[in-house]
Design an enzyme around this catalytic site. Structure first.
Site, PDB file in Angstrom:
ATOM      1  N   ALA A  83       0.927  -1.189  -0.008  1.00 59.95           N
ATOM      2  CA  ALA A  83       0.251   0.054  -0.123  1.00 59.95           C
ATOM      3  C   ALA A  83       0.906   1.238  -0.167  1.00 59.95           C
ATOM      4  O   ALA A  83       2.093   1.201   0.369  1.00 59.95           O
ATOM      5  CB  ALA A  83      -1.075  -0.079   1.331  1.00 59.95           C
ATOM      6  N   SER A  85       1.184   3.832   2.346  1.00 62.27           N
ATOM      7  CA  SER A  85       0.646   3.707   3.601  1.00 62.27           C
ATOM      8  C   SER A  85       0.774   5.102   4.539  1.00 62.27           C
ATOM      9  O   SER A  85       0.507   4.571   5.821  1.00 62.27           O
ATOM     10  CB  SER A  85       1.398   2.587   4.307  1.00 62.27           C
ATOM     11  OG  SER A  85       2.834   2.837   4.520  1.00 62.27           O
ATOM     12  N   SER A 126      -7.916  -0.905   7.430  1.00 61.68           N
ATOM     13  CA  SER A 126      -7.111  -0.019   8.245  1.00 61.68           C
ATOM     14  C   SER A 126      -8.252   0.612   9.163  1.00 61.68           C
ATOM     15  O   SER A 126      -9.184   1.003   8.559  1.00 61.68           O
ATOM     16  CB  SER A 126      -6.433   1.161   7.561  1.00 61.68           C
ATOM     17  OG  SER A 126      -6.066   2.282   8.316  1.00 61.68           O
ATOM     18  N   GLU A 128      -8.216   3.593   9.742  1.00 61.76           N
ATOM     19  CA  GLU A 128      -8.304   5.109   9.040  1.00 61.76           C
ATOM     20  C   GLU A 128      -9.551   4.931   8.432  1.00 61.76           C
ATOM     21  O   GLU A 128     -10.047   6.111   8.084  1.00 61.76           O
ATOM     22  CB  GLU A 128      -7.088   5.330   8.214  1.00 61.76           C
ATOM     23  CG  GLU A 128      -5.888   5.894   9.023  1.00 61.76           C
ATOM     24  CD  GLU A 128      -5.952   7.129   9.642  1.00 61.76           C
ATOM     25  OE1 GLU A 128      -6.805   8.028   9.014  1.00 61.76           O
ATOM     26  OE2 GLU A 128      -5.092   7.312  10.487  1.00 61.76           O
ATOM     27  N   TYR A 152      -5.876   8.126   1.856  1.00 62.29           N
ATOM     28  CA  TYR A 152      -5.576   6.828   2.460  1.00 62.29           C
ATOM     29  C   TYR A 152      -6.898   6.144   2.899  1.00 62.29           C
ATOM     30  O   TYR A 152      -7.251   4.749   2.473  1.00 62.29           O
ATOM     31  CB  TYR A 152      -4.803   7.079   3.491  1.00 62.29           C
ATOM     32  CG  TYR A 152      -4.290   5.805   4.072  1.00 62.29           C
ATOM     33  CD1 TYR A 152      -3.138   4.849   3.387  1.00 62.29           C
ATOM     34  CD2 TYR A 152      -4.975   5.270   5.378  1.00 62.29           C
ATOM     35  CE1 TYR A 152      -3.135   3.694   4.009  1.00 62.29           C
ATOM     36  CE2 TYR A 152      -4.573   4.019   6.014  1.00 62.29           C
ATOM     37  CZ  TYR A 152      -3.498   3.207   5.003  1.00 62.29           C
ATOM     38  OH  TYR A 152      -3.246   1.991   5.633  1.00 62.29           O
TER      39      TYR A 152
END
Length: 322
Positions: A83, A85, A126, A128, A152
């Site tokens: 990724a 990242s 993730s 996120e 992201y």
């Protein structure tokens, strides 16, 4: 028979620890690395595994290379860790982030579906993805709405949903691990945890006078990468393909992190840490704290590291190297 694992992003923090863990379990480990003009940067985290892991050149946006590797290796398990990242940098290169973390996942899923459909597939999702969504009790769960606040985070939501779609549409063993923040001595030094630790040690040794950071009051749920790669393997090898959150269930601010690290070095962070707006995100993610009860109850996973033991390990690394 020996199981074969293919890891995209094998040269990253998690890829390197996962490689070690799988080798201990008797796997034949293959990994995809991207070409770099400085060849030493391609495999610095896995150089100690030379002769034990098999590396192949490839890129998440280059389907011919991914197809070549998958068809040659014929993996039993695919760990898609590759990724772009870095969340803050994703604001600077949003198109590349979406392409790598979203379309790149689609590329891997298509190749998986066509050329290795009997394999098990793990996607590195993730925390996120949640953005600033949090349940009333201050915890993020699998049922918490996903409202990402960065390119992201948006890219990871796309990858997460693609994996769920391919699981149901094509009856594939494709699973997601929603990993909250996890660190180690191998974490890049432009990530806040290792940046704080390294620069604090530099200050202690007289090599630096100040440390510049962004938002000191953002909260994160930090664990250790070694613990989390055990979770990755357990998720992938569960009888049923499913989605799991991996987290410690404890949250600390960047300010708390600074306090802890500087105290360990017998200093006061307030004497050295200053804020610089270049490290601030255009839209901040304020708070993360994950509910990992599902993986603990279903798969028996428990973290072995504490926050303190993780930070101590990172401090010792830089004290010995600087």
């Amino acid at each position: 028979m020996t199981k074969r694992a293919l890891i995209t992003g094998i040269s990253g923090q998690d890829g390197s620890y996962l490689s070690e863990y799988l080798l201990e379990l008797g796997y034949e480990v293959h990994g995809i690395i991207r070409r770099s003009s400085v060849s030493e940067n391609q495999d610095s985290r896995i150089r100690h595994l030379s002769g034990k892991v098999h590396t192949h050149y490839g890129d998440m946006m280059d389907m011919p290379s991914l197809t070549r590797v998958v068809t040659a290796v014929q993996p039993d398990e695919i760990y898609n860790l590759a990724a772009m990242s870095h969340v803050r940098i994703s604001f600077d290169i949003p198109a590349f982030t979406i392409q790598t973390n979203g379309i790149g996942v689609l590329n891997m899923l298509e190749i998986y579906r066509m050329f290795a459909p009997n394999a098990k597939f793990y996607q590195a999702s993730s925390s996120e993805m949640f953005g600033n969504s949090v349940d009333e009790d201050g915890i993020q769960r699998l049922t918490t709405p996903m409202n990402p606040v960065s390119p992201y985070g948006c890219s990871k939501v796309l990858g997460f949903n693609l994996v769920k779609h391919y699981r149901h549409a094509y009856k594939l063993h494709a699973c997601n691990g929603i990993l909250f923040n996890h660190e180690s001595p191998r974490r890049g030094t432009n990530f806040v945890t290792n940046k704080v630790v390294k620069q604090a040690v530099e200050i202690k040794k007289g090599l630096r006078k100040k440390m510049e950071l962004g938002n000191l009051d953002s909260y994160r749920d930090w664990g250790h990468s070694k613990d989390y790669v055990r979770a990755i393997h357990a998720i992938t090898n569960h009888d049923v393909a499913d989605d799991f959150i991996v987290a410690t269930g404890q949250t600390r601010s960047v300010r708390n992190l600074c306090e802890h690290v500087f105290e360990r070095l017998e200093m006061d962070y307030r004497d050295y840490v200053v804020q610089n707006k270049i490290y601030m995100r255009p839209e901040e993610l304020k708070y993360l704290k994950g509910d990992s009860s599902k993986i603990r109850d279903t798969l028996g996973w428990e973290p072995e590291y504490t926050f303190a033991s993780m930070i101590d390990e990172m401090i010792e690394r830089w004290k010995s190297e600087l």
